[in-house]
Every structure is written in C-alpha cells, then in structure tokens.
Design a protein around this motif. Sequence first.
Motif, short mmCIF file in Angstrom:
data_model
loop_
_atom_site.label_atom_id
_atom_site.label_comp_id
_atom_site.label_asym_id
_atom_site.label_seq_id
_atom_site.Cartn_x
_atom_site.Cartn_y
_atom_site.Cartn_z
N PRO A 1 47.99 34.51 46.11
CA PRO A 1 47.59 33.17 45.66
C PRO A 1 48.73 32.17 45.61
N LYS A 2 49.94 32.65 45.36
CA LYS A 2 51.12 31.80 45.36
C LYS A 2 52.03 32.15 46.54
N GLU B 1 41.29 36.88 49.97
CA GLU B 1 40.21 36.74 49.00
C GLU B 1 40.28 37.82 47.94
N ARG C 1 43.05 37.03 45.51
CA ARG C 1 42.63 35.93 44.63
C ARG C 1 41.70 36.44 43.54
N ASN C 2 40.73 37.26 43.93
CA ASN C 2 39.77 37.78 42.96
C ASN C 2 40.45 38.64 41.90
N LYS C 3 41.37 39.47 42.31
CA LYS C 3 42.07 40.34 41.36
C LYS C 3 42.92 39.50 40.41
N THR C 4 43.50 38.45 40.93
CA THR C 4 44.30 37.56 40.08
C THR C 4 43.40 36.80 39.11
N ASP C 5 42.27 36.31 39.59
CA ASP C 5 41.34 35.59 38.73
C ASP C 5 40.80 36.47 37.61
N LYS C 6 40.69 37.79 37.88
CA LYS C 6 40.20 38.73 36.86
C LYS C 6 41.29 39.17 35.89
N GLY C 7 42.50 38.68 36.10
CA GLY C 7 43.59 39.01 35.19
C GLY C 7 44.35 40.28 35.52
N GLN C 8 44.07 40.89 36.69
CA GLN C 8 44.80 42.10 37.06
C GLN C 8 46.24 41.77 37.44
N SER D 1 49.91 34.98 37.86
CA SER D 1 50.18 34.10 39.00
C SER D 1 51.06 32.94 38.53
#
Length: 292
Positions: free
Chosen positions: A25-26, A275, A278-285, A288
Amino acid sequence: MTLLLMAAGSGSRYGKLKQFDELGPKEEFLMEFAIYDALKNDFKQIVVITKKENVSFLNDYLSARLPKDIKLNVLAQELTDLPDGASFTGERKKPWGTAHAVWTARNVINGAFVVINADDFYGQAAYKKAADFMKSDDNAYALLGYTLKDTLSEHGSVSRGVCKVAGDDLLSVEERLKLVQKGDVVLDEDTGLEFTGDEQASMNFWICRPSIFSKIESEFKIFLNDADRIANSELYLPFMIQEMLQAKEITVKCIPSGGDWFGVTYASDKEKAMESLRNKTDKGQYVSPLWN
C-alpha cells in the motif's frame, strides 16, 4: 533465528525484477512483508541473496527501514564464488542455482535458518510455526507446506513440488511442471497425472540447519567436474535436502503452514497481489507504512 531471502532471480515470465516491484500500500516490496512477519516472531538476522549490481541499493534500502538491533547481510550470488580448490573457466550467464544461493551465506549464518523466495508471500502463521519449530527442535529440518489447490495461478500453468508425507514426516517432494485446475482435480499437463488438490505443496519455505552448507559444497565440487551439468543444469536446494533425507543424514518434518500463499509468477498476478496486501493492511494485519 535467521531469515534468508533468495532475491537473485531474473523474473523472465513476470517481465521485470519481481523482488523490487512496489506491491504494498505504501509501495513496499513484497519481501518487506516477509521480513516484517519474521521480526514479529523473534527473528534477529535478515540475509538477502541478490545479484551483485543490486547489493548496494538493497543494503541501503533495508538498512534505512529495519530496526537497528536487527543484523542485516545483503550478499551477492556470483559465478566466481566457488569451493576452495575448484575452478570454472567457461561461460555461463545463469547463476548456479538456489542451493548455491544458500551456500553464499555460509560465512554469516551460525544457527537454524528459514529460506524463502523473496517474491512470494507466505502468510503470518508460517513464520510463527517456523519460529516455534526452531525453538523446540535442535536437529530436524522442516518444510512449511501449502494446500496445492490454493497455490495455482488463474493465468497459466505453474510448477510445484508435491509432497509425500507419512504423519508429519516428509518422505519426498516430486516436482510437477505444468499444474492447472481442471474441474475438481489438479492436472499435471506434462505427465497427465491428477491430484485432488488437497496435497501439501512446497513453496520453498524451508527450515535448514548449518549442516546444509557442507552438503552443498561437496555436491558443488562434483557438479563442477561434470561438463554437461555445468552447461545445462543448476544446484537446487530441495534436491540437496532430499538427498540428505534419503541418505538418512537428516529428518525433515512437513508442517502445514496454516496460512495463505500468493506469488507473482506472471505480470497479471500483480493486481491480485496488491489487492491482497491492501486487504490485509485494512484488516490491521499490517501497519502502514510498515516501517517507522
């Protein structure tokens, strides 16, 4: 505990160097997620094997991001790195193979270590299981396995090592070169063999001991005396481990990873990988950016 990442490939099917593609993501490299997961599980040394021309860049890049108490070694896999007394005067463009890549680290690794591909994502659970295994077992090698049907690509056939196991003991890994999903089965288009898809597959997540270095060196000397092998072949890490296993020099456990794997074999795999991260990052795993 040490994490060794093999990052010396050329990415011929991908179209560029996968190891340095900004998938996070970054704009993190995929290998950064592996390093992050390893550090969360008490790994204290990171070793990266890459091409000579990438050593300085990668050393600077990772040094600026990793915690200062983590030991970092970025090493070049070179054709000129040969056993004492051995020589090679021919022409060769390809590296000597994955076993030689691991052997490159012989002078910087003193204990148990994990070997992975730098351009694969192995899931956080795998590093926890690997760390637990290395803390509890002083002798055995291990392979972190992944469910075969979960490792296929939508964009073409893939090569996978299909595991034969007895209980938690690994018996062998048989390379299948053209695996695709066909209805309810996984078909090897090269041989016509069918698999249920529930078999454990090797994605090259190995737990090794320092004894592997002497094995590789002895095999490398034999290899260098065979003109045909020098011209057409490579030294593969799984073959080395399998030879040691069959000679009863070591035991190898097969540990179901409990996580999800994905790779970027083809350029078209990139969007799915991005994708997923991004999803794993959005879920807090993952945080970022990964490094502060």
